[in-house]
Write a protein that holds these residues in place. Sequence first.
Motif, short mmCIF file in Angstrom:
data_model
loop_
_atom_site.label_atom_id
_atom_site.label_comp_id
_atom_site.label_asym_id
_atom_site.label_seq_id
_atom_site.Cartn_x
_atom_site.Cartn_y
_atom_site.Cartn_z
N ASP A 68 -0.59 7.91 0.26
CA ASP A 68 -2.03 8.04 0.14
C ASP A 68 -2.65 8.25 1.53
O ASP A 68 -2.45 7.43 2.42
N TYR A 118 0.84 -1.19 0.00
CA TYR A 118 0.00 0.00 0.00
C TYR A 118 0.88 1.24 0.00
O TYR A 118 1.90 1.30 0.70
N ASP A 119 0.47 2.24 -0.77
CA ASP A 119 1.25 3.46 -0.88
C ASP A 119 1.05 4.32 0.36
O ASP A 119 -0.08 4.71 0.67
N LEU A 120 2.16 4.61 1.07
CA LEU A 120 2.03 5.37 2.32
C LEU A 120 1.74 6.84 2.08
O LEU A 120 1.36 7.56 3.00
N ASN A 128 -4.44 5.33 3.19
CA ASN A 128 -3.60 4.29 3.78
C ASN A 128 -2.98 4.76 5.09
O ASN A 128 -2.78 3.96 6.00
N GLN A 129 -2.68 6.06 5.18
CA GLN A 129 -2.17 6.59 6.44
C GLN A 129 -3.20 6.41 7.54
O GLN A 129 -2.87 6.11 8.68
N THR A 172 -5.39 4.04 7.63
CA THR A 172 -5.38 2.62 7.98
C THR A 172 -4.25 2.32 8.96
O THR A 172 -4.44 1.59 9.93
N VAL A 173 -3.08 2.91 8.68
CA VAL A 173 -1.94 2.71 9.59
C VAL A 173 -2.32 3.20 10.99
O VAL A 173 -2.04 2.53 11.99
#
Lengths: 294, 373
Positions: B203, B199-201, B206-207, B209-210
């Motif tokens: 984006d 996953y592209d960080l 996605n951040q 999600t982290v």
Amino acid sequence: MTVILNQSFTGISIGAVLLLIALGLTLTFGQMGVINMAHGEFIMAGAYTTYVLQQSISGAGVSLLVALPLAFLVAGSLGALLEWLLIRRLYTRPLDTLLVTWGVSLMLQQLARDIFGAPNVQTRAPDLLTGNISVGGITLANSRLFILGLALLCVLGLTLVLRLTPLGRRIRAVVQNRDLAEVSGIASEQVDRTTFFIGSGLAGVAGVALTLVGPIGPTTGTNYIVDAFLVVVVGGIGQLKGSVITAFVLGVLQAVLEYSTTISVAKVVVLVAIVAFLQWRPQGLYTLRTRSLA
Amino acid sequence: MTTTVTPTAPAPAQPSAPSVLTRLRVPGGFLLGAVLLLGVAPLVLPDFRLSLLAKYLCYAIVAVGVSLAWGRGGLMVLGQGVFFGLGGYAMAMHLKLADAAATGQTLPDFMQLYGTSDTLPWWWKPFGNPLFAIAMTVLLPMAVAAVLGFFVFRRRVKGAYFAILSQALAAALAIWLVGQQATTGGTNGLTDIQGFFGYDLNDPVNQRTVYVIIAAALLLVMALARQLFVSRFGELLVAVRDSEERVRFLGYNPANVKLVAYVVAAGMAGLAGALFVPAVGIISPALIGIVPSIGFVIGAAVGGRASLVGAVLGAIAVAWAQSTLSDAFPAAWTYLQGLLFVLAVGFLPGGLASLATVVRNRRTRPTGSGETA
């Protein structure tokens, strides 16, 4: 052969700096079990004392000689103030003093940054100490010899004070058995403060010596503090000879390893050696025999 | 005689029955925390604030371990940076390798810059496997802690000695990492991490999600720590802290008790380091040396070392103050920080968590009736 001798001398001079810094800690940490993280900032105070004196006294040699007792007084007073303000309230919680004095050290560093600026400053060494002496093919830097002499002089002075004076007798009594010393009529709190004054003052003297090694800055003391604590831990609590031997052994070990590997590997190897050593002698090289369980 | 037996028989069961219940019950505070962290925060906070909070929560995970080892066990763990760093580097090494593989390279970018050889060092190779890397983020710190703790505790190295040793360990690891620039990135550390398991960080989604992963990890770690606190082990740990000799005379081996607490705390710090990497995108020696290692302890000390929630909130608050105030007033913040440590640790040893108790005790003391409060 000359390489070995040169490295040994480098090691001994590293050891001398370590010893100067660790001497004060041996007193404060050894006697009171107090981990004073601000000890590094007392070193810094001593170093800046030299710097300030050089602004007003033009002769580098004279200012250095004046700086030695003055730095002792400045750093010692800071130490006594710290003891009076904070540390005496924390004797029952020695580990907490570590965090409290860390807070103090943060403030002192920032104070130095505000007064003298963040960049490191350079002091001038006296002409006498800038040269080298060559003995049998090995080069001895005068400044390093001076530091070595200063360290040995401090050890000698401290030994004499501890052995011969009434103050020294009281300090040793409190180290060996605080309760018994108190019931014998020794004002242990007063002794603590004096010990802290002397121990911190020695940090100031170490600071003066550090101005001969390189530029000084707000974080000068912090860089040395952990190594100095290791010297005290390995040397054993409350014993000067342990610290003296350890400082020189660690210094030479460091220098030899730095020569054969890299600085970073040398640091790691020294640390592993210390952990291994504590397996063998958990209380350090020399210990006071006491009946206490702790 | 018979009348005395019947009332005393159920009495011993009385204290243990509710304690079993409390062990199994999910506390209301925990649910509230879960709702705040997983529900409210992602809805209310903008992307930037949320990623900052993710960073603070990583520090909070370390603080949970500190609370266990130091607050409950009395072990002054001044080297948590080591375990944080091991976890962080394990994760970052995998992510760097994955980034390199995604662009068709065999070596991470910094190795092409500083490296002396074209092949990957042998100890980097296994980290190409995601499962191995994830396992290592926790197992490696725990293994290091186990080896060190075994030797140190067995010889009864404790108190200040232990504190200084663990601090020296943090310094040594940081210095070693700086020295090995070709294989560890040196002072810069492992930077510029782009992807997180595909996953592209960069984006924002996605951040987020982290963030959710980190918040969930914190809740999980807190639940685990709470179980440990209320277990027999937790009581033994407190006993070791308060009187190690008595525990030894009772037939327990305090070294083993301390070892477990130390290893669990190390695992938590490793997990925090691993999660820190995708949240912030960097791991470097400056994040794991002496100063950050003390920082991990300070947060817990300010909040309340022995209180789980206190330690977590303290860590978050100190980290928040650090990044917010240090930007606005760098000099004033340093003084304030120092003063905070002095006041909190020196005069409020239970941390802010004990403030209510302290105030209540002060208030009730003059009347002399402590029971009414």
